[in-house]
Scaffold this active site. Sequence first.
Site, PDB file in Angstrom:
ATOM      1  N   SER A   7       6.054   3.150  -1.549  1.00 59.46           N
ATOM      2  CA  SER A   7       4.672   2.866  -1.972  1.00 59.46           C
ATOM      3  C   SER A   7       3.916   4.186  -2.088  1.00 59.46           C
ATOM      4  CB  SER A   7       4.021   1.982  -0.907  1.00 59.46           C
ATOM      5  OG  SER A   7       2.617   1.962  -1.054  1.00 59.46           O
ATOM      6  N   TYR A  36       1.221  -1.382   7.139  1.00 54.24           N
ATOM      7  CA  TYR A  36       1.846  -1.177   5.825  1.00 54.24           C
ATOM      8  C   TYR A  36       2.052   0.320   5.582  1.00 54.24           C
ATOM      9  CZ  TYR A  36       2.774  -1.881   0.826  1.00 54.24           C
ATOM     10  OH  TYR A  36       3.360  -1.907  -0.429  1.00 54.24           O
TER      11      TYR A  36
HETATM   12  N1  LIG Z   1       2.495  -4.607  -6.144  1.00 57.33           N
HETATM   13  C1  LIG Z   1       2.290  -3.347  -5.874  1.00 57.33           C
HETATM   14  O1  LIG Z   1       1.338  -2.758  -6.405  1.00 57.33           O
HETATM   15  C2  LIG Z   1       3.186  -2.585  -4.939  1.00 57.33           C
HETATM   16  C3  LIG Z   1       2.930  -1.229  -4.767  1.00 57.33           C
HETATM   17  C4  LIG Z   1       3.758  -0.490  -3.933  1.00 57.33           C
HETATM   18  C5  LIG Z   1       4.815  -1.097  -3.293  1.00 57.33           C
HETATM   19  N2  LIG Z   1       5.043  -2.422  -3.469  1.00 57.33           N
HETATM   20  C6  LIG Z   1       6.190  -2.999  -2.754  1.00 57.33           C
HETATM   21  O2  LIG Z   1       7.010  -3.691  -3.662  1.00 57.33           O
HETATM   22  C7  LIG Z   1       7.748  -4.690  -2.969  1.00 57.33           C
HETATM   23  C8  LIG Z   1       7.625  -6.000  -3.706  1.00 57.33           C
HETATM   24  O3  LIG Z   1       6.273  -6.431  -3.639  1.00 57.33           O
HETATM   25  P1  LIG Z   1       5.529  -7.193  -4.825  1.00 57.33           P
HETATM   26  O4  LIG Z   1       4.391  -6.355  -5.224  1.00 57.33           O
HETATM   27  O5  LIG Z   1       6.494  -7.655  -5.845  1.00 57.33           O
HETATM   28  O6  LIG Z   1       4.885  -8.404  -4.003  1.00 57.33           O
HETATM   29  P2  LIG Z   1       5.307  -9.905  -3.833  1.00 57.33           P
HETATM   30  O7  LIG Z   1       5.191 -10.575  -5.144  1.00 57.33           O
HETATM   31  O8  LIG Z   1       4.488 -10.377  -2.680  1.00 57.33           O
HETATM   32  O9  LIG Z   1       6.835  -9.834  -3.430  1.00 57.33           O
HETATM   33  C9  LIG Z   1       7.287  -9.608  -2.128  1.00 57.33           C
HETATM   34  C10 LIG Z   1       8.701 -10.111  -2.040  1.00 57.33           C
HETATM   35  O10 LIG Z   1       9.185  -9.926  -0.690  1.00 57.33           O
HETATM   36  C11 LIG Z   1       9.651 -11.174  -0.217  1.00 57.33           C
HETATM   37  N3  LIG Z   1       9.547 -11.305   1.200  1.00 57.33           N
HETATM   38  C12 LIG Z   1       8.477 -11.022   1.982  1.00 57.33           C
HETATM   39  N4  LIG Z   1       8.742 -11.345   3.260  1.00 57.33           N
HETATM   40  C13 LIG Z   1      10.003 -11.854   3.290  1.00 57.33           C
HETATM   41  C14 LIG Z   1      10.833 -12.369   4.316  1.00 57.33           C
HETATM   42  N5  LIG Z   1      10.443 -12.453   5.584  1.00 57.33           N
HETATM   43  N6  LIG Z   1      12.071 -12.809   3.966  1.00 57.33           N
HETATM   44  C15 LIG Z   1      12.484 -12.751   2.693  1.00 57.33           C
HETATM   45  N7  LIG Z   1      11.747 -12.276   1.678  1.00 57.33           N
HETATM   46  C16 LIG Z   1      10.517 -11.833   1.981  1.00 57.33           C
HETATM   47  C17 LIG Z   1       8.767 -12.184  -0.925  1.00 57.33           C
HETATM   48  O11 LIG Z   1       9.288 -13.479  -0.840  1.00 57.33           O
HETATM   49  P3  LIG Z   1       8.286 -14.762  -0.900  1.00 57.33           P
HETATM   50  O12 LIG Z   1       7.825 -14.876  -2.310  1.00 57.33           O
HETATM   51  O13 LIG Z   1       9.147 -15.866  -0.442  1.00 57.33           O
HETATM   52  O14 LIG Z   1       7.153 -14.453   0.052  1.00 57.33           O
HETATM   53  C18 LIG Z   1       8.775 -11.615  -2.333  1.00 57.33           C
HETATM   54  O15 LIG Z   1       9.966 -11.908  -2.971  1.00 57.33           O
HETATM   55  C19 LIG Z   1       7.186  -4.709  -1.548  1.00 57.33           C
HETATM   56  O16 LIG Z   1       8.025  -3.970  -0.692  1.00 57.33           O
HETATM   57  C20 LIG Z   1       5.841  -4.026  -1.708  1.00 57.33           C
HETATM   58  O17 LIG Z   1       5.407  -3.429  -0.523  1.00 57.33           O
HETATM   59  C21 LIG Z   1       4.247  -3.187  -4.265  1.00 57.33           C
END
Ligand SMILES: NC(=O)c1ccc[n+]([C@@H]2O[C@H](COP(=O)([O-])OP(=O)(O)OC[C@H]3O[C@@H](n4cnc5c(N)ncnc54)[C@H](OP(=O)(O)O)[C@@H]3O)[C@@H](O)[C@H]2O)c1
Length: 251
Positions: free
Chosen positions: A143, A156
């Site tokens: 991130s 986080y």
């Molecule tokens: N969006 C951004 O701007 C951004 C920026 C920097 C980094 N990131 C990182 O990118 C990654 C993906 O995030 P995203 O933005 O795509 O958000 P998201 O749509 O909330 O996706 C998060 C994913 O992680 C899964 N997850 C969370 N807790 C879990 C658990 N206990 N067991 C199994 N699966 C779990 C979620 O499953 P469920 O749907 O079942 O909850 C979902 O598939 C994360 O590591 C996040 O920190 C995102």
Amino acid sequence: MVNFFDLSGRIAIVTGANTGIGQGIAVALAEAGASIVAVGRSSMEETEALVTKTGVRFHAIKADLGTIAPVKKIVAETISVFGGLDILINNAGIIRRADAIDFTEDDWDAVIDTNLKTAFFLSQAAGRHMLEKGSGKIVNIASLLSFQGGIRIPSYTASKSGLAGITRLLACEWAGKGVNVNAIAPGYFSTNNTTALREDPDRNAAILARIPAGRWGTPSELGGTAVFLASAASEYVHGTVIPVDGGWLAR
Ligand SMILES: NC(=O)c1ccc[n+]([C@@H]2O[C@H](COP(=O)([O-])OP(=O)(O)OC[C@H]3O[C@@H](n4cnc5c(N)ncnc54)[C@H](OP(=O)(O)O)[C@@H]3O)[C@@H](O)[C@H]2O)c1
């Protein structure tokens, strides 16, 4: 000409592949030819449809990554179903928002356990197999909070800063043994993770004003970097955290 980005015949685990960034990366790896093992706690039906459309194999593993209990089974099942494991994308992650002064132990532990502890121990389980065969690619989804402090997200920031450190540590231990460990630092992407920010008009405007590209990213825009780090194109790239952020860190 050799296609350095071809992933035909490779087997990739993507955690949290049901939605958002994980789904975008799973589809990109599939388009490059990799078989996909989608790991998570929610239905993978949508991702399965998108991935199988590309003509590659797909397998879903139901697992709650809030603890490290399932990590050995995830690697063992992948190897038994597809016959190997070449790529691990540690994408699953959560975020909890509260002022540092009010932050709870529960919000600390839940985020650290999912984002950092499980990512490390799943890498360890996958690494055992990769080191034995002398090749493998691990990509951690870090991130901007791997570089910056942020506000109202103490666990986080700790988890993503820690993940950048673990990326470097594993690279130092495994680079000489054929395993590449790197990370991608997404900037601001439109997913469930950032809904609260996009729905807050003040925060949304402040964020957009700082992004040189002038807009939020979409999950498919991380696909190219993920394919690069999972492919032969990045053979000599170790321990790096690549920002894909519309220019945010350049500001
Ligand atoms: N969006 C951004 O701007 C951004 C920026 C920097 C980094 N990131 C990182 O990118 C990654 C993906 O995030 P995203 O933005 O795509 O958000 P998201 O749509 O909330 O996706 C998060 C994913 O992680 C899964 N997850 C969370 N807790 C879990 C658990 N206990 N067991 C199994 N699966 C779990 C979620 O499953 P469920 O749907 O079942 O909850 C979902 O598939 C994360 O590591 C996040 O920190 C995102």
